[in-house]
Motif scaffolding. Structure first.
Motif, PDB file in Angstrom:
ATOM      1  N   MET A  26       8.060  -8.021  -8.238  1.00 40.63           N
ATOM      2  CA  MET A  26       6.837  -8.643  -8.006  1.00 40.63           C
ATOM      3  C   MET A  26       6.783  -9.120  -5.989  1.00 40.63           C
ATOM      4  SD  MET A  26       5.407 -10.221 -11.191  1.00 40.63           S
ATOM      5  CE  MET A  26       4.446 -11.023 -11.225  1.00 40.63           C
ATOM      6  N   SER A  27       6.029  -9.506  -6.031  1.00 39.45           N
ATOM      7  CA  SER A  27       6.028  -9.862  -5.001  1.00 39.45           C
ATOM      8  C   SER A  27       4.931 -10.978  -4.524  1.00 39.45           C
ATOM      9  CB  SER A  27       5.278  -9.036  -3.375  1.00 39.45           C
ATOM     10  OG  SER A  27       4.578  -8.488  -3.592  1.00 39.45           O
ATOM     11  N   PRO A  78      -8.547   6.827  -6.451  1.00 32.27           N
ATOM     12  CA  PRO A  78      -7.548   7.365  -6.803  1.00 32.27           C
ATOM     13  C   PRO A  78      -6.933   6.697  -7.541  1.00 32.27           C
ATOM     14  CG  PRO A  78      -7.918   8.473  -4.764  1.00 32.27           C
ATOM     15  CD  PRO A  78      -9.007   7.245  -5.004  1.00 32.27           C
ATOM     16  N   SER A  79      -6.628   5.605  -7.493  1.00 33.40           N
ATOM     17  CA  SER A  79      -5.922   4.373  -7.799  1.00 33.40           C
ATOM     18  C   SER A  79      -6.155   4.287  -8.654  1.00 33.40           C
ATOM     19  CB  SER A  79      -5.391   3.275  -7.050  1.00 33.40           C
ATOM     20  OG  SER A  79      -6.763   2.362  -7.025  1.00 33.40           O
ATOM     21  N   GLY A 137       1.993  -1.855  -7.904  1.00 33.54           N
ATOM     22  CA  GLY A 137       1.751  -0.924  -8.724  1.00 33.54           C
ATOM     23  C   GLY A 137       0.536  -1.470  -8.915  1.00 33.54           C
ATOM     24  N   SER A 138       0.027  -3.201  -8.828  1.00 30.74           N
ATOM     25  CA  SER A 138      -0.840  -3.684  -9.877  1.00 30.74           C
ATOM     26  C   SER A 138      -2.633  -3.022  -8.179  1.00 30.74           C
ATOM     27  CB  SER A 138      -1.815  -5.033  -9.600  1.00 30.74           C
ATOM     28  OG  SER A 138      -0.858  -5.498  -8.627  1.00 30.74           O
ATOM     29  N   ASP A 174      -1.450  -3.488   0.134  1.00 25.02           N
ATOM     30  CA  ASP A 174      -0.574  -2.366   0.908  1.00 25.02           C
ATOM     31  C   ASP A 174      -1.546  -1.332   2.074  1.00 25.02           C
ATOM     32  OD1 ASP A 174       1.512  -3.808  -0.086  1.00 25.02           O
ATOM     33  OD2 ASP A 174       1.472  -1.796  -2.245  1.00 25.02           O
ATOM     34  N   ARG A 175      -3.161  -1.644   1.047  1.00 24.67           N
ATOM     35  CA  ARG A 175      -4.182  -0.791   2.152  1.00 24.67           C
ATOM     36  C   ARG A 175      -4.466  -1.753   3.893  1.00 24.67           C
ATOM     37  NH1 ARG A 175      -9.006  -1.231   2.624  1.00 24.67           N
ATOM     38  NH2 ARG A 175     -10.187   0.430   3.468  1.00 24.67           N
ATOM     39  N   GLU A 176      -4.046  -2.661   2.972  1.00 27.85           N
ATOM     40  CA  GLU A 176      -4.798  -3.921   4.707  1.00 27.85           C
ATOM     41  C   GLU A 176      -2.917  -3.426   5.841  1.00 27.85           C
ATOM     42  OE1 GLU A 176      -7.380  -4.705   5.507  1.00 27.85           O
ATOM     43  OE2 GLU A 176      -8.707  -4.421   3.702  1.00 27.85           O
ATOM     44  N   LEU A 177      -1.889  -3.800   4.919  1.00 31.97           N
ATOM     45  CA  LEU A 177      -1.000  -3.553   6.071  1.00 31.97           C
ATOM     46  C   LEU A 177      -0.945  -2.095   6.550  1.00 31.97           C
ATOM     47  CD1 LEU A 177       1.620  -5.569   3.043  1.00 31.97           C
ATOM     48  CD2 LEU A 177       0.604  -6.097   5.318  1.00 31.97           C
TER      49      LEU A 177
END
Length: 158
Positions: A22-23, A44-45, A143-144, A151-154
């Motif tokens: 978790m984060s 894809p996700s 994975g959520s 992650d995409r924004e990062l």
């Protein structure tokens, strides 16, 4: 600390290291909306999640495939605050059938990939609308879809 140049139209995200799969992330509705609107990232996700749920690999999700996953993840308890242990078996079945019906848009008893994508898009946009443009701190699971959005924004900012 938030960037001084932050505006309502910019996604907001801050990553804090993860603990136990978790984060803690700080994000807003624009981060999620941007992820959903980017079909090259979102589809894809969703397709990957669909494939993981399709345990018999027939390209369709049955009620039992989806219900098994929802029950094992304790979706109602974790995401909707519903105490499943306080509900009767019949009440749970009715609730899960209602969730399944949302995905099974044509009512044929199975969920095709396009139906799954469409419902996941609606769900994620509803979350984005609920968050609005004020950043909030959330604990998200690796994975959520929410974690994928962050992650995409990062990755875009790097």
């Amino acid at each position: 600390m938030f960037p001084q140049s932050l505006t309502r139209n910019q996604p907001c995200y801050i990553h804090i290291p993860r603990i136990n799969n978790m984060s803690v992330e700080i994000l807003d509705g624009k981060t999620i909306q941007s992820f959903v609107e980017d079909e090259g990232a979102f589809n894809p996700s969703v397709d990957s999640r669909f494939a993981a749920l399709d345990t018999n690999h027939d390209g369709l999700l049955s009620y039992s495939e989806m219900a098994q996953e929802l029950m094992s993840l304790r979706v109602l308890e974790k995401h909707f605050g519903v105490d499943e242990s306080a509900m009767s078996h019949d009440e749970l079945v009715e609730l899960y059938r209602g969730l399944f019906a949302r995905f099974d848009r044509d009512g044929n008893g199975t969920v095709e990939l396009e139906e799954f994508r469409a419902e996941m898009k609606e769900v994620m946009l509803a979350v984005a609308n609920g968050l609005g443009f004020m950043p909030v701190q959330m604990v998200v699971e690796e994975g959520s879809f929410l974690k994928m959005a962050v992650d995409r924004e990062l990755a875009k900012a790097a």
